[in-house]
Design a protein around this motif. Sequence first.
Motif, short mmCIF file in Angstrom:
data_model
loop_
_atom_site.label_atom_id
_atom_site.label_comp_id
_atom_site.label_asym_id
_atom_site.label_seq_id
_atom_site.Cartn_x
_atom_site.Cartn_y
_atom_site.Cartn_z
N ALA A 125 0.86 -1.19 0.00
CA ALA A 125 0.00 0.00 0.00
C ALA A 125 0.90 1.24 0.00
O ALA A 125 1.85 1.31 0.78
CB ALA A 125 -0.91 -0.01 1.21
N PRO A 126 0.62 2.19 -0.87
CA PRO A 126 1.53 3.35 -0.98
C PRO A 126 1.35 4.34 0.17
O PRO A 126 0.40 4.26 0.93
CB PRO A 126 1.07 3.99 -2.29
N ASP A 127 2.30 5.26 0.24
CA ASP A 127 2.14 6.39 1.17
C ASP A 127 0.85 7.12 0.79
O ASP A 127 0.44 7.12 -0.36
CB ASP A 127 3.29 7.39 1.01
N ALA A 128 0.26 7.78 1.74
CA ALA A 128 -0.97 8.51 1.45
C ALA A 128 -1.08 9.72 2.36
O ALA A 128 -0.58 9.71 3.49
CB ALA A 128 -2.18 7.60 1.65
N ARG A 129 -1.70 10.75 1.83
CA ARG A 129 -1.90 11.94 2.67
C ARG A 129 -3.07 11.71 3.63
O ARG A 129 -4.03 11.03 3.29
CB ARG A 129 -2.18 13.15 1.81
N VAL A 130 -2.95 12.29 4.79
CA VAL A 130 -3.94 12.09 5.83
C VAL A 130 -4.76 13.37 6.04
O VAL A 130 -5.97 13.37 5.94
CB VAL A 130 -3.24 11.61 7.12
N PHE A 131 -4.07 14.46 6.36
CA PHE A 131 -4.76 15.75 6.38
C PHE A 131 -3.76 16.85 6.13
O PHE A 131 -2.55 16.65 6.23
CB PHE A 131 -5.56 15.98 7.67
N THR A 132 -4.30 18.03 5.79
CA THR A 132 -3.44 19.17 5.48
C THR A 132 -3.53 20.19 6.61
O THR A 132 -4.61 20.48 7.11
CB THR A 132 -3.87 19.80 4.14
N LEU A 133 -2.37 20.68 7.00
CA LEU A 133 -2.31 21.76 7.98
C LEU A 133 -2.05 23.05 7.19
O LEU A 133 -1.12 23.10 6.37
CB LEU A 133 -1.16 21.50 8.95
N ARG A 134 -2.88 24.05 7.41
CA ARG A 134 -2.76 25.29 6.63
C ARG A 134 -2.68 26.47 7.59
O ARG A 134 -3.52 26.59 8.49
CB ARG A 134 -3.97 25.43 5.71
N THR A 135 -1.72 27.34 7.39
CA THR A 135 -1.65 28.53 8.24
C THR A 135 -2.69 29.53 7.77
O THR A 135 -2.81 29.82 6.57
CB THR A 135 -0.24 29.16 8.22
N ARG A 136 -3.44 30.05 8.69
CA ARG A 136 -4.57 30.95 8.41
C ARG A 136 -4.72 31.93 9.56
O ARG A 136 -4.49 31.58 10.71
CB ARG A 136 -5.87 30.14 8.35
N GLY A 137 -5.17 33.13 9.23
CA GLY A 137 -5.52 34.09 10.26
C GLY A 137 -4.31 34.87 10.76
O GLY A 137 -3.24 34.88 10.12
N ASP A 138 -4.49 35.51 11.91
CA ASP A 138 -3.45 36.37 12.45
C ASP A 138 -2.39 35.54 13.17
O ASP A 138 -2.72 34.57 13.85
CB ASP A 138 -4.06 37.37 13.45
N ALA A 139 -1.16 35.99 13.01
CA ALA A 139 -0.07 35.30 13.70
C ALA A 139 -0.22 35.49 15.20
O ALA A 139 -0.76 36.50 15.66
CB ALA A 139 1.27 35.84 13.23
N VAL A 140 0.21 34.51 15.95
CA VAL A 140 0.17 34.60 17.41
C VAL A 140 1.60 34.63 17.94
O VAL A 140 2.54 34.32 17.21
CB VAL A 140 -0.61 33.42 18.02
#
Length: 504
Positions: free
Chosen positions: A335-350
Motif C-alpha cells: 500500500a503506498p504512502d498517502a496523505r492524511v490531512f493538510t495543515l494550513r496557516t490561516r488568520g493572524d499570527a500569534v
Amino acid sequence: MRIATFVLAGAAAMLAACMDHGAHGADHDDADSSTHGGHDSDGGHTGAPVPEVLEQPPTEGRFDTTTAADLDAAPDVVEVTLEAKQADVEVVPGKKVRMWTYGGTLPGPTIEAKVGDTVRVRVTNSLPEATTVHWHGLRLPAAMDGVPALQKPIEPGATFTYEFKVTDAGTFWYHPHVRSDEQVERGLYGAIVVRDSAEPATTTDRVVVLDDLLVDESFQLAPFSVEEAMVGRQGNLILVNGRAHPIADAAPNGLHRFRFVNAANARYFRLAFGDDTLVWIGSDGGRFNAPRKVTEIMLVPGQRADVLVHAGQQVDVSRAFSTLAYERGHGTGRAPDARVFTLRTRGDAVAAMSVPETLASVVALPEATVTRTITLEESEHGAGAHAGHGGASAEVMGPVFSLNGATYPDITPFEAKLDAVEEWSLENTTQMDHPFHLHGFRFQVVSDAMGKPILEWRDTLNVPALTTVRIRMRLEDHPGTWMFHCHILEHAERGMMGELHVAE
Ligand code: C2O
Ligand code: CU
C-alpha cells in the motif's frame, strides 16, 4: 518522501482505479501471500488484495470533532448521552455513507473531562443489534469496562448508564466490544480527552481520530468478508475525524497540539509531516516526561499519540500529514504512502510559545514478582465457530488466531493478585505484527523489539512479526476480570483474546 500521485479527479474515477488495482493484486500471487495462502477458500484469491488508498484533494469544511454536551451542572461531573444509531455521513463532498454512529456524527462526540471528574454516560441503543461501550485506556471498575464477559450487551431499544471516575490525563477513546470488527468499522468510536492542571500551553488542542473505510463502487461500506480476517480489514478511504483529507487551519507562529487516535480496524498509521520534526509529547497513558523530537510516529490500531507542531510565520502555507508505507506482514507494505490531512496557516499570527522541557513524572515500575509468557499464534485454514458472528451455526473458514494455544472464549484465564507487579513476555510467532492491548491497567515497555526500554504509559503496543517484547504493569486499584487481545479487530473477534482475573 514518496507520496502517491495527488489525484484531483472525481471519486468515481479513483474508485474504478482502485478496484482495478485490487483485482490486479489478487491475480499476482506474491511470495509473501503464497506462503500464507491458507485463507484461500474459493480458489480465486491468493492473499487478500491490499486496497489502494483513494486519495482525496484537501477539502474545506469541518475539521474538529463535536464535543459532547455536559448535562450535569456540577463542576466535577460530566454527564453525557450517546445514542448509537445509523446515520448517513458525508465523508467526501457529495458522498454519503450509511454508517453506525454515536449521536449521528463521525466520530461520536468527544467527551472532555478533568482528572478526578466523575463521568456518567447514558448509552441508548437504536441500532439493529446489541452493543456495548468499552472505554479504551481508562482505568475504571471492571463492571464499567463494557465487555460482554461482565456486562450483558445493550439490546436494541435499551439503555445502559456507565459511570466512573477518570484518574489519568491523556487521550482515550470509546468503542463497542461485541462484534467489534464490524461495529467499529461501521463508525462506532469517539475520543475522550482528560486534562490535568499541568497541560502545556498551546495555541490549539485538537483531537484527530484516524480511520479507514473499505468502500465499494457505490461508495458504501464494502461487504464484510472472511478474506479480510488475515490482515484485518484495511480500508481504501482514509478518514480524519470522519472526513477524507480535511484541512486543519492553524494560526501562523502558533504551537498546535494534535491528539491522534487510531480507530481503524487494522491500518497501521506511520505518521510523518513532510521532512519536518514532530514534537511527540505523549502516547496512550498521557504525557511523556520530556518531549521527543522525531520525524515519524508509528500509531497501531488502538494507540494514541499526542503531538505538537510549530506553524510557520507565513500565512496560507499548506503542508500535509502523511502515512508512510509499512510492511506489517502478508504484503501490506505494498500500500503506498498517502496523505492524511493538510495543515494550513490561516488568520493572524500569534506569539510564539515554547515546549516545556518537563511534561510529566513517569517513574519506572519496580522489578516484577510475577512473570508470564504470552505467545501470539496464527494457524492457517482453520474452521471454527466465529464466536462474535452470527450465532451458533456460523462456521467460518479462515485463519485462526490464538494466545498460548487457546482461542477465546475457550481459554484458561490468568489468575493474579491486586497490587502485584507483573512482567509479560509477548512472543509473536507469526509472520505479521499484532497490536497487543490490555484492559484496566497501563504498562511500561521493559524491552521493545530492539531490546530497548521505553519509559511511558501504554495500553496498546505493537509486537512486530517474529519478535518478543516485554511489558511490566502494576495491577492496581481495580480487581476483577480484564481482557487482553490483539487490536486488529478481526483477530480479536476470531479469538486472539485472553482474560486476566485480578483477585483482591
Ligand atoms: Cu480498544 Cu478491548 O479494546
Ligand atoms: Cu493480530
